[in-house]
Design a protein around this motif. Structure first.
Motif, short mmCIF file in Angstrom:
data_model
loop_
_atom_site.label_atom_id
_atom_site.label_comp_id
_atom_site.label_asym_id
_atom_site.label_seq_id
_atom_site.Cartn_x
_atom_site.Cartn_y
_atom_site.Cartn_z
N GLY A 184 -17.26 3.39 60.18
CA GLY A 184 -18.81 4.05 60.42
C GLY A 184 -19.19 5.19 59.71
N SER A 185 -18.40 6.10 59.43
CA SER A 185 -18.92 7.36 58.51
C SER A 185 -17.15 7.10 56.94
N LYS A 238 -11.47 3.37 53.92
CA LYS A 238 -9.92 3.84 53.24
C LYS A 238 -9.78 3.20 52.85
N LYS A 265 -10.53 7.42 49.36
CA LYS A 265 -11.56 7.12 51.14
C LYS A 265 -12.95 7.24 50.56
N ILE A 277 -9.49 9.10 66.55
CA ILE A 277 -10.56 10.18 67.28
C ILE A 277 -10.95 10.10 65.02
N ARG A 332 -8.02 15.63 60.06
CA ARG A 332 -8.08 16.51 58.78
C ARG A 332 -6.61 17.65 58.92
P1 ADP Z 1 -14.79 5.74 61.43
O1 ADP Z 1 -13.76 4.93 60.72
O2 ADP Z 1 -15.73 5.49 62.76
O3 ADP Z 1 -15.11 6.01 59.84
P2 ADP Z 1 -12.65 7.65 60.26
O4 ADP Z 1 -11.49 7.83 61.70
O5 ADP Z 1 -12.53 7.41 59.42
O6 ADP Z 1 -13.66 6.48 61.85
O7 ADP Z 1 -12.97 9.23 60.71
C1 ADP Z 1 -14.87 9.69 60.65
C2 ADP Z 1 -14.73 11.36 61.28
O8 ADP Z 1 -14.00 11.96 60.10
C3 ADP Z 1 -16.38 11.72 60.31
O9 ADP Z 1 -17.11 11.16 62.04
C4 ADP Z 1 -16.24 13.21 60.61
O10 ADP Z 1 -16.12 13.78 61.59
C5 ADP Z 1 -14.79 12.71 60.14
N1 ADP Z 1 -14.62 13.77 58.56
C6 ADP Z 1 -13.61 13.70 58.04
N2 ADP Z 1 -13.67 13.94 56.63
C7 ADP Z 1 -15.02 13.68 56.18
C8 ADP Z 1 -15.36 13.43 54.87
N3 ADP Z 1 -14.99 13.65 54.20
N4 ADP Z 1 -16.68 12.97 55.17
C9 ADP Z 1 -17.76 12.08 56.08
N5 ADP Z 1 -16.71 12.61 57.57
C10 ADP Z 1 -15.26 13.35 57.33
#
Ligand code: ADP
Length: 350
Positions: free
Chosen positions: A17-18, A21, A69, A171, A307
């Protein structure tokens, strides 16, 4: 820095969603140099020529997995990167791309149009578990306990084939909680929509942070006591009857509203820290309740939210320790954000 792209041989993508990778595999050549004779004095210049004769070179090739990513909102750039670096145009006909995460479905047509590749979709939770099991069983120093005041601060674990049962709390944008009993058996036992996306979203509303890193940097600088209502703000000290320490947070952001005196004047760093605590404490507590409900002693945390930041890891560890009275252990992973991508990659090698 994109390393060893020239040798990239195989890859998989996890479109969340965000964040999107990518895990790609390549081989790296190593040249090792050592002295054939130990009696050469390495510091003596007179021995220099002799030293030259005694150098021995060995060459070896090692397999490496690399990680990249992108923010999912830049999915087109991500696909351009793949097109330019990971698949050559003559390779594309009839080929497919290994993909997981919701975006494997959402962007299936776009991937096909842009790259001319079929999308070979893999279930995201299957991939998450395969990736996590692989790391825990094979990679020493992947998992660690975090003790902020401990010595050592990071207690790294050795790879262990006997990892089951355990709980995984992923998370990401949202939170998924999984009970893992064996390589082939896992169950999603819970979750919450208050996750990384919530922190990122509310943090953007409350501060001027331009990036996620900035928001975390702010949280590290802030003083949450300016925004949070603590037990001592209500009781003037400890709440002795319940054994609640005066510094415990009674109400996240609770001081923002009454704002009676200058003492409660907060800045954006204070708000960022308060928000990080609110979300991490709740995830810790929910995780702890699920672990106790299912009699699981080990909880691993994955997803890109943490992170590997010490403040976030400490808050979660503290929360789990507090609510379980030390009976549930929290562990973190160095490749926390790439479990799904690693799992999808491994599926592609089956
Ligand atoms: P998803 O698969 O749902 O995208 P992720 O495990 O990749 O989930 O985690 C996404 C979350 O990581 C974001 O909601 C945010 O809280 C955090 N995050 C860490 N680094 C970044 C970044 N560079 N940009 C946006 N979100 C980030």
């Amino acid at each position: 820095v994109f390393r060893n792209l020239k040798n990239a041989k195989q890859f998989a993508i996890d479109i969340g969603g965000s964040l999107t990778k990518i895990a790609y595999y390549s081989t790296v050549s190593f040249r090792r140099v050592y002295y054939a004779a130990d009696n050469v004095d390495k510091n003596n210049d007179e021995d220099k020529d002799e030293k030259q004769d005694k150098f021995v070179y060995t060459y070896s090739e090692q397999a490496r997995l690399h990680f990249v990513k992108f923010e999912t909102k830049y999915i087109e750039n991500c696909l351009d990167f793949i097109g330019e670096n990971l698949v050559s145009s003559d390779e594309r006909k009839g080929k497919s791309i290994k993909a997981t995460g919701g975006g494997a479905y959402k962007y299936s047509k776009l991937i096909q149009e842009k790259l001319g590749l079929e999308v070979d979709k893999e279930d995201e939770l299957d991939c998450l578990i395969i990736g996590c099991n692989f790391l825990l069983k094979n990679i020493s120093d992947e998992a660690f306990v975090y003790n902020r005041n401990g010595s050592p601060e990071y207690e790294f674990q050795t790879a262990d084939p006997h990892v089951f049962p355990y709980m995984l709390v992923n998370i990401g944008s949202g939170v998924s909680i999984l009970k893992v009993e064996s390589d082939s058996s896992y169950e999603r036992i819970g979750g919450t929509a208050t996750g990384g996306g919530t922190f990122w979203g509310l943090g953007t509303l409350l501060t001027k942070a331009k990036s996620f890193e900035d928001l975390l940097d702010l949280a590290e600088k802030g003083d949450h006591r300016k925004a949070d209502m603590l037990v001592k703000d209500i009781y003037g000290g400890d709440y002795k009857n319940l054994g609640m320490h005066s510094d415990l947070i009674a109400s996240s952001f609770g001081k923002v509203c009454p704002r009676q005196n200058a003492e409660s004047d907060y800045n954006e760093a204070d708000l960022a820290r308060s928000l990080l605590f609110a979300i991490s404490n709740d995830i810790g507590q929910i995780a702890c309740l699920y672990a106790m409900m299912h009699s699981l002693k080990k909880v691993y945390f994955g997803g890109y939210f943490l992170r590997n930041r010490s403040l976030s890891m400490h808050t979660i560890s503290f929360s789990i320790k507090f609510w379980s009275r030390g009976t549930v252990h929290s562990l973190f992973l160095r490749h926390e954000g790439y479990l799904g991508a690693i799992g999808a990659f491994l599926k592609g090698t089956e």
